[in-house]
Enzyme design. Structure first.
Site, PDB file in Angstrom:
ATOM      1  N   HIS A 289      88.819  75.251  10.855  1.00  0.00           N
ATOM      2  CA  HIS A 289      88.520  76.664  11.068  1.00  0.00           C
ATOM      3  C   HIS A 289      89.722  77.500  10.615  1.00  0.00           C
ATOM      4  O   HIS A 289      90.875  77.106  10.821  1.00  0.00           O
ATOM      5  CB  HIS A 289      88.296  76.952  12.560  1.00  0.00           C
ATOM      6  CG  HIS A 289      87.057  76.332  13.139  1.00  0.00           C
ATOM      7  ND1 HIS A 289      86.061  75.776  12.380  1.00  0.00           N
ATOM      8  CD2 HIS A 289      86.649  76.223  14.440  1.00  0.00           C
ATOM      9  CE1 HIS A 289      85.094  75.337  13.176  1.00  0.00           C
ATOM     10  NE2 HIS A 289      85.438  75.579  14.427  1.00  0.00           N
TER      11      HIS A 289
ATOM     12  N   CYS B   1      87.095  75.233  20.013  1.00  0.00           N
ATOM     13  CA  CYS B   1      87.968  74.884  18.879  1.00  0.00           C
ATOM     14  C   CYS B   1      88.748  76.093  18.346  1.00  0.00           C
ATOM     15  O   CYS B   1      89.939  75.985  18.031  1.00  0.00           O
ATOM     16  CB  CYS B   1      87.170  74.223  17.763  1.00  0.00           C
ATOM     17  SG  CYS B   1      85.493  74.820  17.609  1.00  0.00           S
TER      18      CYS B   1
HETATM   19  P1  NAP Z   1      77.288  66.238  17.719  1.00  0.00           P
HETATM   20  O1  NAP Z   1      77.943  65.836  16.458  1.00  0.00           O
HETATM   21  O2  NAP Z   1      75.954  66.862  17.646  1.00  0.00           O
HETATM   22  O3  NAP Z   1      77.235  64.964  18.690  1.00  0.00           O
HETATM   23  C1  NAP Z   1      76.539  64.982  19.919  1.00  0.00           C
HETATM   24  C2  NAP Z   1      76.736  63.674  20.661  1.00  0.00           C
HETATM   25  O4  NAP Z   1      76.070  63.775  21.916  1.00  0.00           O
HETATM   26  C3  NAP Z   1      76.154  62.454  19.954  1.00  0.00           C
HETATM   27  O5  NAP Z   1      76.937  61.329  20.204  1.00  0.00           O
HETATM   28  C4  NAP Z   1      74.800  62.310  20.637  1.00  0.00           C
HETATM   29  O6  NAP Z   1      74.302  60.972  20.629  1.00  0.00           O
HETATM   30  C5  NAP Z   1      75.178  62.675  22.061  1.00  0.00           C
HETATM   31  N1  NAP Z   1      73.961  63.056  22.786  1.00  0.00           N
HETATM   32  C6  NAP Z   1      73.066  64.001  22.483  1.00  0.00           C
HETATM   33  N2  NAP Z   1      72.053  64.011  23.372  1.00  0.00           N
HETATM   34  C7  NAP Z   1      72.331  63.033  24.269  1.00  0.00           C
HETATM   35  C8  NAP Z   1      71.672  62.526  25.411  1.00  0.00           C
HETATM   36  N3  NAP Z   1      70.506  63.036  25.840  1.00  0.00           N
HETATM   37  N4  NAP Z   1      72.243  61.507  26.098  1.00  0.00           N
HETATM   38  C9  NAP Z   1      73.407  60.985  25.688  1.00  0.00           C
HETATM   39  N5  NAP Z   1      74.092  61.403  24.596  1.00  0.00           N
HETATM   40  C10 NAP Z   1      73.546  62.418  23.904  1.00  0.00           C
HETATM   41  O7  NAP Z   1      78.194  67.317  18.509  1.00  0.00           O
HETATM   42  P2  NAP Z   1      79.794  67.533  18.431  1.00  0.00           P
HETATM   43  O8  NAP Z   1      80.141  68.500  17.377  1.00  0.00           O
HETATM   44  O9  NAP Z   1      80.460  66.206  18.425  1.00  0.00           O
HETATM   45  O10 NAP Z   1      80.077  68.323  19.794  1.00  0.00           O
HETATM   46  C11 NAP Z   1      80.134  67.658  21.038  1.00  0.00           C
HETATM   47  C12 NAP Z   1      80.671  68.623  22.091  1.00  0.00           C
HETATM   48  O11 NAP Z   1      81.996  69.021  21.753  1.00  0.00           O
HETATM   49  C13 NAP Z   1      79.887  69.940  22.217  1.00  0.00           C
HETATM   50  O12 NAP Z   1      79.899  70.341  23.552  1.00  0.00           O
HETATM   51  C14 NAP Z   1      80.684  70.922  21.388  1.00  0.00           C
HETATM   52  O13 NAP Z   1      80.486  72.240  21.771  1.00  0.00           O
HETATM   53  C15 NAP Z   1      82.087  70.443  21.708  1.00  0.00           C
HETATM   54  N6  NAP Z   1      83.108  70.829  20.744  1.00  0.00           N
HETATM   55  C16 NAP Z   1      82.913  70.595  19.439  1.00  0.00           C
HETATM   56  C17 NAP Z   1      83.914  70.936  18.548  1.00  0.00           C
HETATM   57  C18 NAP Z   1      83.722  70.714  17.088  1.00  0.00           C
HETATM   58  O14 NAP Z   1      84.573  71.209  16.307  1.00  0.00           O
HETATM   59  N7  NAP Z   1      82.705  69.991  16.640  1.00  0.00           N
HETATM   60  C19 NAP Z   1      85.114  71.473  19.003  1.00  0.00           C
HETATM   61  C20 NAP Z   1      85.286  71.681  20.358  1.00  0.00           C
HETATM   62  C21 NAP Z   1      84.276  71.339  21.219  1.00  0.00           C
HETATM   63  P3  NAP Z   1      73.207  60.481  19.556  1.00  0.00           P
HETATM   64  O15 NAP Z   1      73.949  60.291  18.260  1.00  0.00           O
HETATM   65  O16 NAP Z   1      72.712  59.230  20.146  1.00  0.00           O
HETATM   66  O17 NAP Z   1      72.174  61.571  19.463  1.00  0.00           O
END
Ligand code: NAP
Length: 334
Positions: free
Chosen positions: A239, A127
């Site tokens: 950010h 990000c």
């Molecule tokens: P998050 O809010 O923690 O969400 C994680 C997601 O992954 C949830 O839908 C969760 O499902 C699912 N998940 C976790 N364990 C799983 C499993 N064993 N099998 C299937 N699904 C599973 O994380 P996020 O912030 O959205 O980030 C997601 C990705 O995007 C990461 O790689 C992060 O580094 C990247 N990213 C994030 C941002 C940001 O600003 N947030 C920016 C760029 C990239 P449940 O709800 O069922 O647990």
């Protein structure tokens, strides 16, 4: 065309649903996938309820394009399996620096996507990188960047849903004089700042800091020198970055403003008076990357200072991945 989101219940996944809803892409069917914990939950898309499916039981052949937003462990295991049947656009850091995987910000390096068929996987940058490169690229084209010194002020939503919730509960507890334990951060995040994002490496930098450096080089130019300090702040979304840029060529502030104002991804808000700049709260929900506090660095020749703010869940994640999908649909797939 059918689409799927793996990690649909998380911060990025839910934002991707919102962005897809507003985009011009014609979505025939959308499949929402998460862990077993969320299987069976209903999530709305265009007023229709969609049942969340468990990843283990999901058939990747159902969608032409699949957004992965479930972290790098899931991406490492499942994206190569998925890529046999669908085009994967992955938000995690796992594939970003792999040579044969395009790392794409459409306004900056759209042509680098052309080789995606080798793996069927396209990576979305970190990000903090995404909002940085949309600002650096037009400036680099004109004045050639020599070195960038960067400090980030990163919102808790960038760490995921659980860390974001921790800021809310911890703030409430602090205000009511109750004790609270930090589960998702190494120190208290409420009413504090933490100079540490992702794991420490041997050279003292954190992985987040090195990601920004390496990804910027891959996306724009390997010859740009860049050093970053990444800080987590008690902000919900967006950010901010304080950026010092040294160029090879001379520039005027008028030229800088002109270039940034003409970039489709950027908006200049720089009135140089009380409140005449952008803060994270104002950038939340906007597709633009905002640039404020544009000024010459008088301590060094040919050097510029900027303040950059963008919604980390939009340009930093969901919006950029949907823009990648739009690019694929426009130029590369039917
Ligand atoms: P998050 O809010 O923690 O969400 C994680 C997601 O992954 C949830 O839908 C969760 O499902 C699912 N998940 C976790 N364990 C799983 C499993 N064993 N099998 C299937 N699904 C599973 O994380 P996020 O912030 O959205 O980030 C997601 C990705 O995007 C990461 O790689 C992060 O580094 C990247 N990213 C994030 C941002 C940001 O600003 N947030 C920016 C760029 C990239 P449940 O709800 O069922 O647990």
């Amino acid at each position: 065309m059918n689409f799927a989101i793996i990690g649909a219940t998380g911060n990025v996944g839910r934002k991707t649903i919102e962005v897809l809803e507003k985009s011009k892409i014609k979505v025939k069917k959308l499949f929402l996938v998460a862990s077993k914990r969320s299987a069976g939950k209903n999530i709305k898309f265009k007023r229709k309820k969609i049942k969340v499916e468990a990843l283990e039981k999901y058939n990747f052949g159902k969608a032409r394009i699949t957004f992965f937003a479930a972290g790098k462990t899931i991406a490492k295991k499942w994206a190569p399996i998925a890529a046999k049947k669908t085009i994967v656009i992955d938000n995690s850091s796992f594939f970003r620096m792999q040579k044969n995987i395009p790392l794409i910000v459409p306004e900056v390096n759209s042509s680098a996507i052309k080789n995606f068929k080798k793996t069927n996987i396209i990576a979305n940058p970190n990000c903090s990188t995404a909002q940085l490169v949309v600002v650096l690229k037009p400036l680099h084209n004109k004045f050639k960047i020599k070195r960038v010194v960067l400090s980030t002020y990163q919102a808790v939503s960038g760490a995921g849903k659980a860390p974001m919730d921790e800021l809310f509960t911890q703030t409430k507890k602090c205000l009511t004089g109750k004790k609270s334990i930090s589960k998702n951060f190494t120190k208290q995040i409420a009413f504090n700042v933490i100079p540490h994002i992702d794991k420490f490496t041997k050279n003292g930098y954190t992985k987040e800091e090195l990601k920004i450096e390496k990804e910027t080089k891959k996306i724009i130019d390997k010859n740009i020198n860049i050093t970053a300090t990444c800080v987590r702040v008690p902000v919900r979304t967006s950010h901010s970055e304080s950026v010092n840029i040294e160029f090879k060529k001379s520039f005027s502030l008028k030229q800088i403003r002109h270039l940034l104002n003409n970039s489709s991804a950027c908006k200049v808000v720089d009135q140089q008076r009380d409140g005449g700049y952008i803060t994270p709260v104002e950038a939340e929900g906007s597709n633009f990357t905002y640039v404020s506090r544009i000024r010459k660095d008088y301590s060094n020749k040919k050097t510029l200072n900027l303040w950059i703010v963008s919604d980390n869940l939009l340009k930093g994640a969901a919006l950029n991945t949907v823009q990648i999908a739009e690019l694929l649909i426009k130029k590369y797939i039917k």
